[in-house]
Scaffold this motif. Structure first.
Motif, mmCIF file in Angstrom:
data_model
loop_
_atom_site.group_PDB
_atom_site.id
_atom_site.type_symbol
_atom_site.label_atom_id
_atom_site.label_comp_id
_atom_site.label_asym_id
_atom_site.label_seq_id
_atom_site.Cartn_x
_atom_site.Cartn_y
_atom_site.Cartn_z
ATOM 1 N N ARG A 273 -2.117 4.495 1.084
ATOM 2 C CA ARG A 273 -1.374 5.349 0.238
ATOM 3 C C ARG A 273 -1.941 5.453 -1.714
ATOM 4 N NH1 ARG A 273 1.202 -0.825 -0.874
ATOM 5 N NH2 ARG A 273 2.012 0.161 -3.330
ATOM 6 N N ILE B 191 2.077 0.178 7.129
ATOM 7 C CA ILE B 191 1.395 0.928 7.335
ATOM 8 C C ILE B 191 0.936 2.131 8.476
ATOM 9 C CG2 ILE B 191 0.449 3.415 6.241
ATOM 10 C CD1 ILE B 191 0.708 1.658 3.430
ATOM 11 N N ASP C 281 2.007 8.886 -3.316
ATOM 12 C CA ASP C 281 1.853 8.081 -2.051
ATOM 13 C C ASP C 281 3.039 9.309 -0.747
ATOM 14 O OD1 ASP C 281 1.134 5.819 -2.793
ATOM 15 O OD2 ASP C 281 3.035 4.897 -3.613
ATOM 16 N N ARG D 246 4.622 5.848 2.773
ATOM 17 C CA ARG D 246 5.014 4.876 2.581
ATOM 18 C C ARG D 246 5.184 4.284 0.637
ATOM 19 N NH1 ARG D 246 -0.250 6.012 5.119
ATOM 20 N NH2 ARG D 246 1.187 8.012 5.939
ATOM 21 N N ASP E 132 0.387 -5.100 4.687
ATOM 22 C CA ASP E 132 0.827 -3.754 4.219
ATOM 23 C C ASP E 132 -0.269 -2.795 4.725
ATOM 24 O OD1 ASP E 132 1.925 -1.882 2.211
ATOM 25 O OD2 ASP E 132 0.126 -1.670 1.518
#
Length: 269
Positions: A36, A181, A57, A61, A177
Motif C-alpha cells: 500500500r 491484502i 493506494d 487496499r 493487514d
C-alpha cells in the motif's frame, strides 16, 4: 507517513486514495504487490523535501475502494487518472516512480501520455515471473484459506526472499493487514501478469530509469533488459548487492539513484 489525504475517482468509479506532502514538482509513487502507499515510508521524508510527492493506494487496499471488474487495464487506467489529476496542478508534467507490479501497470499508463515527465521502473514483473503454473498454485492456496502460505510463496518465489527474511518481515509487519491484502489481490494480480506483453513501452517518450537489483531473481533482469530495448530513452542502473526490495533494504542507495536521475537536465525527446 504524514501528509494530506485526498481521493481521485477512476474511470470505472473506483476511489483511489492518495497521500501527499512537500512542495515542488509533482512526483507520484506507485507501490507493488501485497503493499500500500506506506511502502514508500523509507523514502518519504527525503522525497517530500524536494518534491510535491504523492503516493497512491492501488485499488482494493488501504484507502482505495475496489472496482466492479479487475484487469491490468483497470489498474493502468487508475494510474492515468491519478497522473492526470496531478498534471492539472503543474505545467511541467508528472514524474513517476513505480515498484514491482505497480511498475508493470505503469507501462501502459505512461505509453504516449503527454502528462508524464520522467519515469522510474523498479523491476516490473511479467509473464515469465509467474511461469510454471504459479498463478494456479497461488489461487488454490488462497481458495483453501492458506493465505499465509500464499504470501510466503510470493515472497520466496517471486520476490526472492530467504526463509529468514520472510520470518523477519512477518514479525515487522504484524501480519493481519498484509494477509488481508494478499487474500484479496494475489490471485488476480498473478492472473493479470500472465496477460502482460509490454507493447506499450515502445511509445513511452519520457526519459526513463530502470532500476535492477544485482541479486534479484533472473526474471527481473530479463524483463528489465526487454524494457530497455523497447523504451526509446531508457537507462538501466544496477543496485549492487541488493534485490527486489531495495526500498526497504537500501533506501539510501535507491534515493541516491532517484535524485541523480531527477537532477539531470531534461530535454524534449
Amino acid at each position: 507517513m504524514d501528509g494530506k489525504r485526498t481521493v481521485v475517482v477512476g474511470e470505472d468509479g473506483t476511489s483511489i486514495g492518495l497521500i501527499s506532502a512537500g512542495s515542488g514538482d509533482p512526483l507520484l509513487l506507485i507501490h507493488g504487490g501485497m503493499g500500500r502507499a506506506e511502502h514508500w515510508d523509507p523514502l518519504w521524508t527525503a522525497l517530500s523535501s524536494r518534491f510535491r510527492v504523492t503516493a497512491m493506494d492501488r485499488r482494493g487496499r488501504g484507502t482505495s475502494t475496489d472496482g466492479p471488474n479487475y484487469s491490468a487495464a483497470a489498474e493502468s487506467a487508475d494510474i492515468i487518472s491519478v497522473i492526470h489529476h496531478l498534471a492539472e496542478r503543474s505545467d511541467r508534467g508528472v514524474d513517476v516512480v513505480a515498484h514491482s507490479i505497480g511498475a508493470t501497470f505503469l507501462v501502459d499508463a505512461a505509453a504516449d501520455n503527454p502528462d508524464v515527465r520522467r519515469l522510474v521502473f523498479y523491476e516490473p514483473p511479467g509473464p515469465e515471473t509467474v511461469a510454471g503454473g504459479w498463478a494456479n498454485h497461488i489461487t488454490a492456496l488462497v481458495a483453501r484459506g492458506e493465505v499465509g502460505r500464499a504470501a510466503a510463496s510470493f515472497l520466496r518465489d517471486v520476490v526472492g526472499l530467504s526463509p529468514g527474511d520472510i520470518d523477519r518481515l512477518r514479525e515487522q509487519s504484524g501480519g493481519s493487514d498484509v494477509l488481508e491484502i494478499a487474500a484479496a489481490t494475489l490471485p488476480r494480480e498473478a492472473r493479470a501478469l500472465e496477460t502482460i506483453d509490454f507493447a506499450g513501452a515502445r511509445t513511452i517518450w519520457a526519459p526513463t530509469l530502470l532500476l535492477l537489483g544485482s541479486t534479484s531473481l533472473p526474471w527481473a533482469g530479463s524483463i528489465t533488459r526487454q524494457l530497455e530495448s523497447l523504451i526509446p530513452h531508457a537507462t538501466v542502473v544496477e543496485l549492487s548487492g541488493h534485490g527486489h526490495e531495495g526500498i526497504d533494504t537500501a533506501p539510501d542507495l535507491v534515493l541516491a539513484e532517484l535524485l541523480a536521475f531527477f537532477d539531470q537536465p531534461t530535454t524534449p525527446p
